[in-house]
Design a protein around this motif. Structure first.
Motif, PDB file in Angstrom:
ATOM      1  N   LEU A 325      28.005  45.275  37.385  1.00 35.97           N
ATOM      2  CA  LEU A 325      29.090  46.110  37.912  1.00 35.97           C
ATOM      3  C   LEU A 325      28.517  47.312  38.679  1.00 35.97           C
ATOM      4  CD1 LEU A 325      32.180  46.242  37.769  1.00 35.97           C
ATOM      5  CD2 LEU A 325      31.916  47.790  35.829  1.00 35.97           C
ATOM      6  N   ALA A 326      27.499  47.925  38.097  1.00 30.22           N
ATOM      7  CA  ALA A 326      26.884  49.085  38.754  1.00 30.22           C
ATOM      8  C   ALA A 326      26.286  48.680  40.093  1.00 30.22           C
ATOM      9  CB  ALA A 326      25.813  49.683  37.841  1.00 30.22           C
ATOM     10  N   ARG A 327      25.631  47.510  40.118  1.00 28.51           N
ATOM     11  CA  ARG A 327      25.027  47.046  41.367  1.00 28.51           C
ATOM     12  C   ARG A 327      26.102  46.744  42.413  1.00 28.51           C
ATOM     13  NH1 ARG A 327      20.170  45.012  42.667  1.00 28.51           N
ATOM     14  NH2 ARG A 327      19.569  46.923  41.627  1.00 28.51           N
ATOM     15  N   ILE A 328      27.160  46.053  41.973  1.00 26.13           N
ATOM     16  CA  ILE A 328      28.222  45.664  42.915  1.00 26.13           C
ATOM     17  C   ILE A 328      28.934  46.894  43.467  1.00 26.13           C
ATOM     18  CG2 ILE A 328      30.493  44.529  43.051  1.00 26.13           C
ATOM     19  CD1 ILE A 328      29.309  42.506  40.944  1.00 26.13           C
ATOM     20  N   SER A 329      29.167  47.867  42.593  1.00 25.23           N
ATOM     21  CA  SER A 329      29.925  49.040  43.049  1.00 25.23           C
ATOM     22  C   SER A 329      29.001  50.111  43.643  1.00 25.23           C
ATOM     23  CB  SER A 329      30.751  49.626  41.904  1.00 25.23           C
ATOM     24  OG  SER A 329      29.909  49.942  40.825  1.00 25.23           O
ATOM     25  N   GLY A 330      27.704  49.764  43.757  1.00 25.47           N
ATOM     26  CA  GLY A 330      26.780  50.650  44.459  1.00 25.47           C
ATOM     27  C   GLY A 330      26.402  51.893  43.691  1.00 25.47           C
ATOM     28  N   GLY A 331      26.672  51.926  42.419  1.00 33.90           N
ATOM     29  CA  GLY A 331      26.357  53.128  41.643  1.00 33.90           C
ATOM     30  C   GLY A 331      25.191  52.915  40.719  1.00 33.90           C
ATOM     31  N   GLU A 332      25.038  53.838  39.828  1.00 35.52           N
ATOM     32  CA  GLU A 332      24.014  53.748  38.795  1.00 35.52           C
ATOM     33  C   GLU A 332      24.719  53.551  37.461  1.00 35.52           C
ATOM     34  OE1 GLU A 332      20.637  53.777  38.956  1.00 35.52           O
ATOM     35  OE2 GLU A 332      20.935  53.591  41.112  1.00 35.52           O
ATOM     36  N   LEU A 333      23.972  53.088  36.478  1.00 38.84           N
ATOM     37  CA  LEU A 333      24.554  52.877  35.162  1.00 38.84           C
ATOM     38  C   LEU A 333      25.055  54.180  34.573  1.00 38.84           C
ATOM     39  CD1 LEU A 333      21.950  50.492  33.548  1.00 38.84           C
ATOM     40  CD2 LEU A 333      24.368  50.014  33.855  1.00 38.84           C
ATOM     41  N   GLY A 334      26.300  54.178  34.127  1.00 43.76           N
ATOM     42  CA  GLY A 334      26.828  55.331  33.409  1.00 43.76           C
ATOM     43  C   GLY A 334      26.988  56.585  34.253  1.00 43.76           C
ATOM     44  N   GLN A 335      26.920  56.454  35.562  1.00 42.88           N
ATOM     45  CA  GLN A 335      27.070  57.634  36.414  1.00 42.88           C
ATOM     46  C   GLN A 335      28.236  57.420  37.366  1.00 42.88           C
ATOM     47  OE1 GLN A 335      23.404  58.373  38.419  1.00 42.88           O
ATOM     48  NE2 GLN A 335      22.309  58.884  36.530  1.00 42.88           N
ATOM     49  N   GLY A 336      28.705  58.528  37.914  1.00 40.11           N
ATOM     50  CA  GLY A 336      29.758  58.427  38.910  1.00 40.11           C
ATOM     51  C   GLY A 336      31.095  58.098  38.306  1.00 40.11           C
ATOM     52  N   ARG A 337      31.868  57.260  38.993  1.00 37.40           N
ATOM     53  CA  ARG A 337      33.238  57.013  38.574  1.00 37.40           C
ATOM     54  C   ARG A 337      33.320  56.160  37.310  1.00 37.40           C
ATOM     55  NH1 ARG A 337      35.511  52.158  42.019  1.00 37.40           N
ATOM     56  NH2 ARG A 337      37.450  52.967  41.184  1.00 37.40           N
ATOM     57  N   ASP A 338      34.467  56.175  36.754  1.00 39.62           N
ATOM     58  CA  ASP A 338      34.737  55.443  35.515  1.00 39.62           C
ATOM     59  C   ASP A 338      34.401  53.953  35.698  1.00 39.62           C
ATOM     60  OD1 ASP A 338      35.817  54.253  33.297  1.00 39.62           O
ATOM     61  OD2 ASP A 338      37.604  55.547  33.290  1.00 39.62           O
ATOM     62  N   ASP A 339      33.561  53.431  34.805  1.00 42.44           N
ATOM     63  CA  ASP A 339      33.212  52.006  34.833  1.00 42.44           C
ATOM     64  C   ASP A 339      34.455  51.133  34.791  1.00 42.44           C
ATOM     65  OD1 ASP A 339      30.568  52.350  34.941  1.00 42.44           O
ATOM     66  OD2 ASP A 339      30.114  51.649  32.907  1.00 42.44           O
ATOM     67  N   ARG A 340      35.434  51.580  34.024  1.00 39.48           N
ATOM     68  CA  ARG A 340      36.623  50.733  33.855  1.00 39.48           C
ATOM     69  C   ARG A 340      37.378  50.578  35.169  1.00 39.48           C
ATOM     70  NH1 ARG A 340      40.028  53.602  29.562  1.00 39.48           N
ATOM     71  NH2 ARG A 340      39.378  55.316  30.900  1.00 39.48           N
ATOM     72  N   ALA A 341      37.385  51.657  35.993  1.00 35.59           N
ATOM     73  CA  ALA A 341      38.054  51.574  37.285  1.00 35.59           C
ATOM     74  C   ALA A 341      37.281  50.640  38.218  1.00 35.59           C
ATOM     75  CB  ALA A 341      38.158  52.977  37.896  1.00 35.59           C
ATOM     76  N   ALA A 342      35.944  50.760  38.181  1.00 34.65           N
ATOM     77  CA  ALA A 342      35.123  49.894  39.028  1.00 34.65           C
ATOM     78  C   ALA A 342      35.301  48.432  38.625  1.00 34.65           C
ATOM     79  CB  ALA A 342      33.653  50.299  38.893  1.00 34.65           C
ATOM     80  N   ARG A 343      35.403  48.209  37.324  1.00 31.52           N
ATOM     81  CA  ARG A 343      35.562  46.831  36.825  1.00 31.52           C
ATOM     82  C   ARG A 343      36.912  46.264  37.253  1.00 31.52           C
ATOM     83  NH1 ARG A 343      34.272  47.872  32.043  1.00 31.52           N
ATOM     84  NH2 ARG A 343      32.095  47.241  32.158  1.00 31.52           N
ATOM     85  N   ALA A 344      37.953  47.076  37.125  1.00 32.79           N
ATOM     86  CA  ALA A 344      39.300  46.632  37.531  1.00 32.79           C
ATOM     87  C   ALA A 344      39.316  46.308  39.029  1.00 32.79           C
ATOM     88  CB  ALA A 344      40.323  47.713  37.184  1.00 32.79           C
ATOM     89  N   ASP A 345      38.676  47.165  39.822  1.00 31.40           N
ATOM     90  CA  ASP A 345      38.611  46.915  41.268  1.00 31.40           C
ATOM     91  C   ASP A 345      37.901  45.607  41.569  1.00 31.40           C
ATOM     92  OD1 ASP A 345      39.870  49.286  41.668  1.00 31.40           O
ATOM     93  OD2 ASP A 345      38.133  50.370  42.477  1.00 31.40           O
ATOM     94  N   ALA A 346      36.773  45.401  40.876  1.00 35.67           N
ATOM     95  CA  ALA A 346      35.973  44.194  41.124  1.00 35.67           C
ATOM     96  C   ALA A 346      36.769  42.934  40.782  1.00 35.67           C
ATOM     97  CB  ALA A 346      34.690  44.247  40.307  1.00 35.67           C
ATOM     98  N   VAL A 347      37.466  42.975  39.653  1.00 35.35           N
ATOM     99  CA  VAL A 347      38.217  41.789  39.232  1.00 35.35           C
ATOM    100  C   VAL A 347      39.401  41.554  40.159  1.00 35.35           C
ATOM    101  CG1 VAL A 347      39.633  40.822  37.373  1.00 35.35           C
ATOM    102  CG2 VAL A 347      37.470  41.944  36.826  1.00 35.35           C
ATOM    103  N   ARG A 348      40.124  42.606  40.489  1.00 33.93           N
ATOM    104  CA  ARG A 348      41.266  42.437  41.411  1.00 33.93           C
ATOM    105  C   ARG A 348      40.779  41.917  42.754  1.00 33.93           C
ATOM    106  NH1 ARG A 348      42.508  47.583  40.394  1.00 33.93           N
ATOM    107  NH2 ARG A 348      42.551  48.057  42.630  1.00 33.93           N
ATOM    108  N   GLY A 349      39.648  42.466  43.197  1.00 32.22           N
ATOM    109  CA  GLY A 349      39.089  42.022  44.481  1.00 32.22           C
ATOM    110  C   GLY A 349      38.742  40.538  44.440  1.00 32.22           C
ATOM    111  N   ALA A 350      38.175  40.099  43.336  1.00 34.99           N
ATOM    112  CA  ALA A 350      37.785  38.690  43.212  1.00 34.99           C
ATOM    113  C   ALA A 350      39.006  37.782  43.228  1.00 34.99           C
ATOM    114  CB  ALA A 350      36.993  38.488  41.934  1.00 34.99           C
ATOM    115  N   PHE A 351      40.101  38.276  42.650  1.00 34.64           N
ATOM    116  CA  PHE A 351      41.329  37.464  42.648  1.00 34.64           C
ATOM    117  C   PHE A 351      42.161  37.717  43.915  1.00 34.64           C
ATOM    118  CE2 PHE A 351      41.007  37.336  37.797  1.00 34.64           C
ATOM    119  CZ  PHE A 351      40.506  36.053  37.797  1.00 34.64           C
ATOM    120  N   ARG A 352      41.613  38.517  44.818  1.00 29.21           N
ATOM    121  CA  ARG A 352      42.253  38.805  46.111  1.00 29.21           C
ATOM    122  C   ARG A 352      43.685  39.306  45.954  1.00 29.21           C
ATOM    123  NH1 ARG A 352      39.239  34.292  46.947  1.00 29.21           N
ATOM    124  NH2 ARG A 352      37.525  34.519  48.417  1.00 29.21           N
ATOM    125  N   CYS A 353      43.860  40.198  45.020  1.00 25.79           N
ATOM    126  CA  CYS A 353      45.195  40.768  44.829  1.00 25.79           C
ATOM    127  C   CYS A 353      45.125  42.284  44.903  1.00 25.79           C
ATOM    128  CB  CYS A 353      45.773  40.355  43.488  1.00 25.79           C
ATOM    129  SG  CYS A 353      46.282  38.659  43.474  1.00 25.79           S
TER     130      CYS A 353
END
Lengths: 354, 209
Positions: A325-353
């Motif tokens: 997730l950190a690699r995909i969202s271009g961040g570092e582990l445990g830094q920057g924006r909320d992991d949960r938001a990045a994860r939700a974005d990644a999953v929604r993006g994958a389902f194209r919704c």
């Protein structure tokens, strides 16, 4: 780091996109061998200089055949923490190998099906992964690799105890065969104790998503042999491939049939509700992402969800994990924006919704 | 299963468990070696009438120090503490203690079945031959075929004495264990060419599972 789509954990042969055997219930198969070099203490009793020499010797050995071309040697000691964790999440290295302080490296084949950890608990941990249930062909390939390495390296062996390992629970054949099972219906019917009992009777270990010492996440369980002495590799693999894994698969498939026959609407609601959350959430924790992906995977396997393919779900099971997730969202582990938001974005993006 | 003497291939007729300094050790001796070590035998004529007893001489022997592995120096206490063995030679140094632990951990299995490295082929063959000869020797003794037993004993001595592979767990004393160490770990020539572990080398900081 290769693209996630190349991992054998995704469950489709990249050459012809055929579905792997028993992929509805078996995420992946794994065979590993433990070996130690003669002339050296085991890893726990070696100096850093001796361990560096072990690395040197193994790197100088020929892996042979298909492993010569495209295999990368990764100096784990000199690798960034994020990349080490990615290797772990892709099942290419073990959890202790991520953080160990001593000289160590790993060889990874181009298709990520084969890895050779040098200086894990034993000097060599050879591992092969394949999607679905493919233990028998995997074991054959593993023995070829073992034979090939044997031409350059002398492995410690005792006529009574077999291949010698740092931990007496691994000696003998040094083989560990395992299948990552997906058993959502058994959990829904609260019949997982049936699996546990059967496993205990057969001297099997049932572990979590990432093997020893990890919890089961979202209905995924790793089943593996607990003993390594007194039975030949061939017998063990034959029993796993011919009896044990098919038995667990049959338990799960029977549970799925029961769920469909008993209350199809309820089953449909559970799998589609999970899909709805994944398609619409804005914050998604790791454990709930695995839980809902597991339900969607069940829905796809039963034909209740038709617009999603299983390899996408399997890819997401990898990509929702912290390092990916950190690699995909271009961040570092445990830094920057909320992991949960990045994860939700990644999953929604994958389902194209989005 | 009938055990052989710790000192020779003859059947053991004295069986003692000795505990010293918290270490338990089994002693198995034939009539001849039992008398040599001070055990009292009601008769020296064979295995049928044996009641062994350690003499004061044996009790007064110097207390045994916990011994480390001859190669890496690890002690059995450290093995118990960490769950990890230090080097291949440890399996020979602590064969008896580890054998019991291994059997428990491996659901009762005591001996390897399966693949072996090509360089260990002779070792595996020799172990199989030793086991066969030891088994035949025990059978010959139990049938009172003493001439055949003597021939088998001589043959067993020629091929290297005790059995190690698939029958009776070895009951070697520490002195015989060290003298056979190099015989029983495959590829020892290669190890001899390598520097031994330095004393006091630190265990790795990681504790791999």
């Amino acid at each position: 780091m290769g693209a996630a789509t190349r991992s054998p954990l995704i469950g489709v042969d990249p050459a012809d996109h055929r579905e792997a055997p028993m992929a509805d219930c078996v995420l992946s198969s794994r065979v590993r061998l433990a070996r130690n070099l003669i002339g050296f203490n085991f890893v726990n009793r070696s100096s850093p200089e001796q361990l560096a020499e072990v690395v040197h010797r193994v790197q100088a050995a020929r892996l042979g055949g298909p492993y010569e071309a495209g295999t990368r040697w990764v100096n784990v000691q000199a690798t960034a923490a994020l990349d080490r964790l990615m290797l772990f999440e892709r099942n290419l290295i073990s959890r202790p190998f991520v953080e160990a302080p001593h000289p160590r490296c790993v060889a990874i084949s181009a298709d990520e099906t084969t890895s050779v950890m040098v200086n894990e608990e034993d000097h060599l941990r050879l591992q092969m992964l394949a999607p679905g249930m493919q233990l028998a062909p995997l074991a054959e390939r593993m023995f070829e690799l073992d034979r090939s390495l044997e031409r350059s390296l002398e492995f410690a062996f005792h006529p009574r105890f077999g291949y010698l390992t740092a931990c007496p629970t691994n000696l003998g054949t040094g083989i560990r065969v395992s299948a990552m099972m997906h058993l959502p219906a058994l959990r829904m019917l609260e019949e997982l104790d049936k699996v546990q009992r059967a496993a205990k009777d057969m001297h099997l270990a049932v572990r979590g998503f990432h093997g020893e010492g990890t919890e089961a996440l979202g209905d995924f369980f790793q089943v593996s042999n607990q003993t390594t002495l007194g039975r030949s590799e061939h017998d063990l693999v034959e029993e796993f491939a011919g009896v044990i894994v098919p038995r667990f698969v049959e338990y799960e498939r029977a549970a799925r049939r029961t769920l469909m026959a008993r209350d199809l609407s309820s089953l449909d609601d559970r799998v589609h509700r999970a899909l709805g959350i994944l398609r619409n959430c804005r914050l998604l924790a790791l454990d709930e992402s695995i839980k809902f992906l597991s339900r969607v995977r069940l829905g796809v396997a039963l034909g209740r969800i038709s617009d999603i393919e299983r390899p996408l779900v399997d890819r997401l099971l990898l990509e929702v994990q912290p390092a990916h997730l950190a690699r995909i969202s271009g961040g570092e582990l445990g830094q920057g924006r909320d992991d949960r938001a990045a994860r939700a974005d990644a999953v929604r993006g994958a389902f194209r919704c989005l | 299963m009938e055990r052989t003497c710790d000192c020779c291939p003859n059947p053991a007729v004295v069986h003692e468990i000795v505990v010293q300094n918290g270490l338990k050790a089994e002693v198995h001796l034939c009539a001849e070696h039992a008398q040599e070590r001070g055990f009292i035998l009601p008769t020296s004529q064979g295995p049928a009438l044996v009641v062994g007893k350690l003499l004061a001489q044996a009790r007064a022997a110097a207390p045994r120090q916990p011994k480390g592995c001859g190669s890496c120096g690890l002690t059995m206490a450290q093995v118990r503490e960490t769950g990890l063995v230090g080097c291949p030679v440890c399996y020979r140094s602590f064969e008896q203690e580890l054998g019991a632990i291994i059997e428990r951990a491996q659901a009762g299995a005591a001996a390897h079945v399966g693949r072996h490295p090509a360089h260990a082929a002779n070792l595996v063959d020799r172990a199989a031959l030793r086991n066969r000869l030891a088994r035949e020797l025990r059978e010959a003794v139990s049938r009172e075929e003493y001439e055949r037993a003597a021939r088998l004993r001589d043959r067993l001595s020629e091929v290297g004495g005790e059995s190690t592979a698939d029958t009776t767990p070895s009951t070697t004393t520490s002195s015989t264990a060290s003298s056979t160490t190099t015989d029983d770990i495959a590829g020892d020539a290669a190890r001899a060419a390598m520097p031994a572990a330095e004393d006091g080398c630190s265990p790795s900081g990681g504790a791999p599972s």
